[in-house]
Write a protein that holds these residues in place. Structure first.
Motif, mmCIF file in Angstrom:
data_model
loop_
_atom_site.group_PDB
_atom_site.id
_atom_site.type_symbol
_atom_site.label_atom_id
_atom_site.label_comp_id
_atom_site.label_asym_id
_atom_site.label_seq_id
_atom_site.Cartn_x
_atom_site.Cartn_y
_atom_site.Cartn_z
ATOM 1 N N ALA A 46 0.849 -1.196 0.000
ATOM 2 C CA ALA A 46 0.000 0.000 0.000
ATOM 3 C C ALA A 46 0.878 1.237 0.000
ATOM 4 O O ALA A 46 1.860 1.326 0.750
ATOM 5 C CB ALA A 46 -0.930 0.028 1.211
ATOM 6 N N ASP A 98 0.138 5.591 -0.296
ATOM 7 C CA ASP A 98 -0.884 6.630 -0.306
ATOM 8 C C ASP A 98 -0.306 7.900 -0.943
ATOM 9 O O ASP A 98 0.594 8.508 -0.362
ATOM 10 C CB ASP A 98 -1.318 6.910 1.145
ATOM 11 C CG ASP A 98 -2.652 7.636 1.253
ATOM 12 O OD1 ASP A 98 -3.274 7.897 0.203
ATOM 13 O OD2 ASP A 98 -3.046 7.959 2.371
ATOM 14 N N TYR A 105 -4.934 2.168 -0.460
ATOM 15 C CA TYR A 105 -5.184 1.056 0.452
ATOM 16 C C TYR A 105 -5.008 -0.325 -0.167
ATOM 17 O O TYR A 105 -5.030 -1.310 0.566
ATOM 18 C CB TYR A 105 -6.603 1.173 1.022
ATOM 19 C CG TYR A 105 -6.804 2.435 1.809
ATOM 20 C CD1 TYR A 105 -6.459 2.488 3.156
ATOM 21 C CD2 TYR A 105 -7.316 3.583 1.213
ATOM 22 C CE1 TYR A 105 -6.628 3.646 3.892
ATOM 23 C CE2 TYR A 105 -7.479 4.748 1.943
ATOM 24 C CZ TYR A 105 -7.147 4.780 3.284
ATOM 25 O OH TYR A 105 -7.299 5.925 4.007
ATOM 26 N N ASP A 106 -4.846 -0.437 -1.474
ATOM 27 C CA ASP A 106 -4.752 -1.750 -2.103
ATOM 28 C C ASP A 106 -3.340 -1.996 -2.619
ATOM 29 O O ASP A 106 -2.597 -1.072 -2.946
ATOM 30 C CB ASP A 106 -5.773 -1.897 -3.225
ATOM 31 C CG ASP A 106 -5.634 -0.836 -4.301
ATOM 32 O OD1 ASP A 106 -5.610 0.358 -3.947
ATOM 33 O OD2 ASP A 106 -5.548 -1.186 -5.490
#
Length: 838
Positions: free
Chosen positions: A150, A152, A171-172
């Motif tokens: 992850a 961001d 988030y993935d």
């Protein structure tokens, strides 16, 4: 548009030869990487001081930054961890990637740059990461996959100056095949550019804010989960999806593969060392692996099977991966009391959990160590919880692995956007892309039983369509369309999803189960306690209800759980989520302090109260539940105050013996029939001197009323409770309507009343149906659901209410002919009472 401009592409390598990969067992999940990565970043980043240290802060270093295998449901025995010290620099718009350039700062990956553990400890919108890595000679001829668990938010990845991946979403996980960008055997350069607008954009970001404040917290930018790589065969497994089928005694299995047009899958299930099932078939198709006598996964017995998968495509060595699965089902169905409940393996099991936000004072979004990540879940188990709601955040895969192993049911929220109810088409597309990725990445964890796309309306749009989309992606789980649909920014509840979710603080809420959906208390509680030396910012700490000491906190927690026991049995509640497992920054309503060093309430008392809720799952509907005494017949009731005295300080009870004393001198005036009492709306009322009604059962109250003014709350008849009146026959100033109410719940008339005019009001409490009904002038005017009545031993009073421990809502006008009934009047009874004029 990406901030980062790619450089000229390097000449790719030729195709790599395939090599056989050995399978791996679950035990490998507990071990660090087989090969340590080259780490040329220079000196480790200087440690920064966190606002609080956790028991694991001092264990973190550049040599052991989250060394565990990061992807527990698809394991291979060869891999390389790239966590550790990296070079770091702030970036500017349009800047070319710093290929071949040393960066001035050092950052500890994978801790977000705002965190103390990262060594940066400041917010940056645009940033560069850089390091080199070595490819082990034994990997020669394999395809090389670079994984980011992850980052961001918007990421661009370069290997030796070649752009190998771009990804949007915080988030993935995402993966790049970097084989063709690798050059010879020398150290390979890896540069990662990240652009994170945080709360100035419309991205999914959960509770991140810059700066954090109140119920929102410090953001986490950049790389915040493990970076790693592994060698694979040309044809290899990318994902293994498993769905247990209890009715058919099988595991539905789909193996997603890359590099194989027609690969053949062989999957074998083991119970310990014993083989219990095997299936073969084509990659990309659903296979059924039969389990003759399935050992069910439950919170009390979280049994996991081992799964080994081999992929062959006929042109090279097979790819072998390890995984695991649990056999369980989650569904809606009738509980023992006939109410729709959430069923685990076909049986109602009350889900008792906490709100878990997953923040850390040293790592913010990233737990300092795997032991720390596991700690919060183990704490749930020790305290008797069987469920946890992961609140508007997605955790690393290992968190779900520990939930699977320890035995905790998980409600998984989608991190919220704050784009409002009318987001742009692009915002919707990106949100739904990330939501789909969330489901796909975590669909095989037996612990996850509920998907929650929206919370309290934050960024909510088209909840019916979104819920249906999730069901199409994963029909095996329940969907909670909007947790907290009763509050805040939520759109009107049109029956979307499988669950109606109430948020009431301090609560607990009393949502009655109705229709085809289950009813839950998705948030309640928020009891706080300040613990010196363990607060993020002592000057700004808050809670929904702050307690003076641990003993009071323990008592209040037990009281809330005892109340929930009544809600579970009487209202058809399926689940409860207490706010919250730990303090988070300035929120001091955790069961643990933010640093995880102090358990605030008594552990034994918390555990006992939680287990009582779970144990009651098997006894709902047995006794009580809907059988109430018929009450006293007739239209006089158990108390009747005609108010025809016309003088004096006492109002006679002509149906019983509880005469009412006039307090602070209400005057006698002309009534609807005979005389009546005139109240000044500031301090006058009549006190019956007794608790006439059992407010946990059926009852009704009525009166002729006349208002001299409108705008403020005014109560005609009520009965005092410890803090609030058990009920209010009233005028609601907030709605400019007559109402029959509990605190926070009102059955409202459809139109505003007129001052100076007599009205006949009747409030009916039907405990069997869990309703409040208001009648005006003999006609049904409004109804509301309220499944439990508050117990009350205070006096029944005329002309005021009680709220927050204070006498309030004094009546401004006249009252006449007050009736109190110990039964729920029928519509015909109310009409007859109105026509009688008494």
């Amino acid at each position: 548009m990406s901030l980062f401009r790619p450089v000229r592409r390097a000449r790719p390598r030729g195709p790599a030869a395939a090599a056989l990969l050995a399978g791996t067992l679950i035990a490998a999940l507990l071990s660090p990487a087989t090969h340590a990565a080259a780490n040329p970043a220079g000196a480790a980043p200087a440690a920064a001081d966190p606002p609080l240290t956790t028991p694991w802060t001092s264990q973190v270093s550049a040599r052991n930054a989250l060394p565990e295998y990061p992807r527990p449901q698809l394991t291979r025995d060869r891999w390389q961890n790239l966590n550790g010290s990296w070079q770091f620099a702030e970036a500017t718009a349009g800047q070319a990637p710093p290929v071949g350039q040393n960066l001035a700062e050092r950052v500890l990956v994978p801790y977000p740059i705002e965190s103390a553990l990262s060594g940066i400890k400041r917010h940056v919108d645009h940033m560069w990461y850089r390091r080199t890595f070595a490819v082990p000679p034994s990997w020669h001829g394999d395809r090389l996959l670079l994984h980011f668990q992850a980052v961001d938010y918007h990421t661009t990845v370069y290997v030796n100056g070649v752009r190998v991946a771009t990804h949007t979403g915080g988030y993935d996980a995402f993966t790049a095949d970097v084989t063709d960008a690798v050059r010879g055997t020398r150290p390979q350069e890896l540069v990662v550019g990240v652009d994170d607008p945080t709360d100035i954009g419309t991205q999914a970001l959960g509770k991140q804010r810059a700066p954090g404040d109140g119920i929102f917290y410090t953001p986490s930018s950049g790389i915040w989960q493990t970076v790693w790589m592994e060698p694979v065969t040309a044809a290899h497994v990318e994902r293994v999806d498993t769905t247990p089928g209890l009715a058919a005694k099988d595991l539905r299995l789909t193996v997603h593969a890359a590099g194989a047009q027609a690969g053949t899958v062989e999957a074998t299930a083991y119970a310990g060392r014993r083989k219990v099932g095997r299936v073969t078939g084509a990659a990309g198709t659903e296979l059924r692996l039969h389990i003759a006598k399935p050992h069910l996964w439950t919170p009390d017995d979280p049994y996991l099977y081992t799964l080994k998968v081999r992929l062959r495509n006929g042109h090279g060595p097979a790819d072998e991966v390890g995984s695991y699965f649990g056999m369980r089902s989650i569904s809606l169905g009738k509980g023992p009391d006939g109410k729709v409940r959430m069923l685990l393996n076909g049986t109602f099991t009350m889900q008792v959990g906490t709100l878990d936000q997953g923040f850390w004072p040293d790592g913010i979004y990233t737990a300092p160590t795997d032991a720390a990540l596991r700690f919060d879940l183990q704490a749930h188990k020790r305290l008797g919880f069987n469920m946890v709601r992961k609140h508007v955040k997605v955790e690393p895969d290992r968190w779900y692995y520990w939930a699977d192993r320890l035995g905790l049911l998980v409600w998984q929220d989608m991190p919220a956007t704050y784009a409002g109810h009318s987001p742009s088409a692009a915002t919707k597309t990106q949100f739904e892309t990330e939501l789909h990725a969330l489901v796909d990445q975590h669909r095989s964890h037996p612990s996850i039983v509920v998907w929650v796309p929206f919370n309290e309306g934050w960024g909510e749009y088209e909840p019916g369509r979104i819920s249906a989309a999730i069901k199409s992606w994963d029909p095996s789980r329940l969907v909670n369309a909007d947790s907290g649909v009763n509050c805040c920014d939520s759109l009107p509840d049109n029956g979307e999803g499988d669950i109606r979710d109430d948020h009431t603080y301090v609560g607990p809420g009393t949502p009655i189960q109705q229709g085809v959906r289950a009813s839950v208390d998705g948030e309640y509680g928020g009891l706080g306690l300040k613990v010196d030396g363990h607060m993020y910012d002592p000057a700004h700490g808050f809670a929904y209800e702050m307690e003076p000491d641990a003993a009071t906190l323990t008592r209040r927690y037990t009281e809330l759980q005892n109340r929930l026991l009544q809600v579970e049995k009487g209202c058809g509640l399926s689940a409860s989520v207490y706010t919250q497992i730990t303090d988070v920054e300035n929120e001091l309503n955790g069961i643990y302090t933010y640093d995880r060093k102090v358990l605030k309430p008594g552990a034994d008392e918390v555990r006992k109260a939680n287990l009582a809720l779970i144990k009651a799952s098997g006894s709902v509907g047995q006794g009580g539940g809907g059988s109430f005494p018929p009450g006293t017949p007739g239209l006089d009731g158990v108390a009747f105050y005609p108010l025809d005295e016309g003088t004096g300080t006492v109002a006679k009870d002509t149906a019983g013996s509880r005469d009412a004393t006039l307090v602070n001198g209400p005057a006698w005036t002309t009534g609807h029939s005979g005389s009546a009492l005139q109240f000044n709306g500031s301090n006058q009322f009549a006190d019956t001197g007794a608790a006439i009604l059992d407010t946990t059962g059926n009852y009704s109250v009525s009166a002729w009323v006349k208002l001299d003014r409108r705008g403020s709350f005014a109560t005609a008849v009520s009965q005092d409770g410890d803090t609030n009146s058990a009920f209010y026959l009233q005028y609601s100033g907030a709605d400019d309507r007559f109402a029959f109410s509990f605190a926070g719940v009102r059955a409202l008339a459809p139109a505003a009343p007129q001052t100076g005019q007599w009205y006949h009001l009747t409030g009916v409490r039907d405990a069997a149906t869990g309703t409040l009904t208001l009648y005006v002038n003999g006609e049904k005017a409004g109804t509301a659901s309220a499944c439990l009545g508050d117990p009350s031993t205070g006096h029944t009073v005329i002309g005021r209410g009680k709220y927050g421990g204070n006498q309030v809502d004094f009546w401004p006008g006249a009252l006449d002919q007050v009736h109190v009934f110990d039964r729920a009047l029928s519509a015909d009874d109310v009409a007859a009472l109105y026509r009688s004029g008494k």
